[in-house]
Design an enzyme around this catalytic site. Structure first.
Site, PDB file in Angstrom:
ATOM      1  N   ARG A 224       0.848  -1.184   0.000  1.00  8.53           N
ATOM      2  CA  ARG A 224       0.000   0.000   0.000  1.00  8.53           C
ATOM      3  C   ARG A 224       0.884   1.234   0.000  1.00  8.53           C
ATOM      4  NH1 ARG A 224      -3.480  -2.293  -1.985  1.00  8.53           N
ATOM      5  NH2 ARG A 224      -5.573  -2.697  -1.237  1.00  8.53           N
ATOM      6  N   HIS A 273       0.154  -0.161 -10.074  1.00  8.65           N
ATOM      7  CA  HIS A 273      -0.691  -1.028  -9.220  1.00  8.65           C
ATOM      8  C   HIS A 273      -1.154  -2.259 -10.005  1.00  8.65           C
ATOM      9  CE1 HIS A 273      -3.555  -0.996  -5.498  1.00  8.65           C
ATOM     10  NE2 HIS A 273      -3.264  -2.226  -5.878  1.00  8.65           N
TER      11      HIS A 273
HETATM   12  C1  GLV Z   1      -5.201  -4.859  -4.443  1.00 11.82           C
HETATM   13  O1  GLV Z   1      -4.599  -3.861  -4.243  1.00 11.82           O
HETATM   14  C2  GLV Z   1      -5.843  -5.643  -3.417  1.00 11.82           C
HETATM   15  O2  GLV Z   1      -5.865  -5.204  -2.262  1.00 11.82           O
HETATM   16  O3  GLV Z   1      -6.337  -6.729  -3.734  1.00 11.82           O
END
Ligand code: GLV
Length: 309
Positions: A224, A273
């Site tokens: 994160r 991401h």
């Molecule tokens: C992606 O970021 C998730 O938390 O699955």
């Protein structure tokens, strides 16, 4: 029974898969009109819009179509009394382990240096250290972190893992508590952050902790964005005795704004991401099982909003 699905770009595939599993149910995507969407029994969602949560009146549960529940927990209008189930592993661990192994090898085999050398047509091989001399630290040993730690250990790296509560993982030196964290930081040549976003983990990788890493260490953050203090990271990357490089997949603000200096930093590799997108074919069975269990009144492992996971 009514199920409403929200996940950008893939909602229709999820809708079809859930409609196949529950032929008696009405399964809609959040694109349906408000009149049809309301009174859902279940929401199967990833980053849902606020109105979708606010308009529900008889929700039995929400299923988070991802591993991290931070976005859902933060969504204004979330009905606090409705239980949340989240995906656990569901095919994401393997994708994440691939991403992290690539990242560790990137630094271990000097691909970062070769990329910089190529820009100057510089032919200069670097010696390869023994893997036993390349300790790796994995912060966060949930379903995904544990699999990543195991994979790196199987690849031959000495792996230490850190979690809030004590864990045992074959081949991994599992530590917890403040001492455990310091121990890992003082040794890790590559540090991997796979913690959830909680009040305790926000900014955990700050200037002090970055300073505890050995000189020339590298950081991989596919967990994160909020875990890492960005200004401290930039300073440590710019310091002559600081970090060698960082591979970052997640950011406090996504997409990462075009004027963010990380984009153009020579020691930083950025991915959008993408480290472990939820694979529908693996995750769908878990979602179906959750809905069946909720319907049957069985006990379901749900998220603790206080803990944030
Ligand atoms: C992606 O970021 C998730 O938390 O699955």
């Amino acid at each position: 029974m009514k199920i409403v699905v929200h996940i950008k770009g893939e909602a229709e595939q999820w809708r079809e898969a859930l409609a196949d599993a529950f032929p008696e149910a009405t399964v809609l995507t959040s694109d349906a009109c408000a009149e049809e969407r309301k009174n859902a029994d279940y929401l199967a969602v990833w980053k849902p819009p606020e109105h979708l949560l606010r308009e529900q009146t008889q929700l039995k549960a929400m299923i988070n179509l991802g591993a991290g529940v931070d976005y859902l927990l933060r969504t204004p209008g979330r009905p606090k009394e409705v239980p949340i189930a989240k995906l656990r592993d569901a095919g994401m661990s393997e994708l994440m382990a691939d991403y992290v192994l690539y990242g560790v090898l990137h630094f271990y085999r000097s691909f970062d240096r070769y990329a910089a050398q190529q820009a100057n047509a510089q032919w200069q091989p670097h010696p390869v250290e023994e893997k036993s001399q390349w300790p790796v630290g994995v912060l966060g040993l949930g379903a995904i972190g544990a699999h990543v730690a195991e994979t790196l250990s199987q690849a031959g790296f000495p792996v230490s893992g850190w979690s809030r509560s004590p864990k045992r993982i074959e081949g991994v030196n599992c530590l917890h508590g403040d001492d455990g964290l310091e121990n890992i930081l003082s040794q890790a040549k590559t540090l991997i952050t796979l913690l959830p976003d909680t009040t305790e983990t926000r900014g955990i990788i700050n200037a002090k902790r970055l300073g505890q890493l050995p000189q020339g260490a590298s950081l991989i953050n596919p967990g994160r964005g909020t875990l890492v203090d960005e200004n401290a990271l930039l300073k440590t990357l710019d310091a002559s005795e600081g970090l060698r490089g960082a591979m970052l997949d997640v950011f406090p603000e996504e997409p990462l704004p075009a004027d963010n200096p990380l984009w153009r930093h020579p020691k930083v590799t950025i991915t959008p991401h993408m480290s472990a997108p939820t694979p529908l074919h693996d995750a769908i069975d878990q979602v179906i099982a959750y809905i069946r269990d909720f319907e049957a009144g069985k006990s379901v492992t749900t998220v603790d909003p206080e803990n944030g996971y």
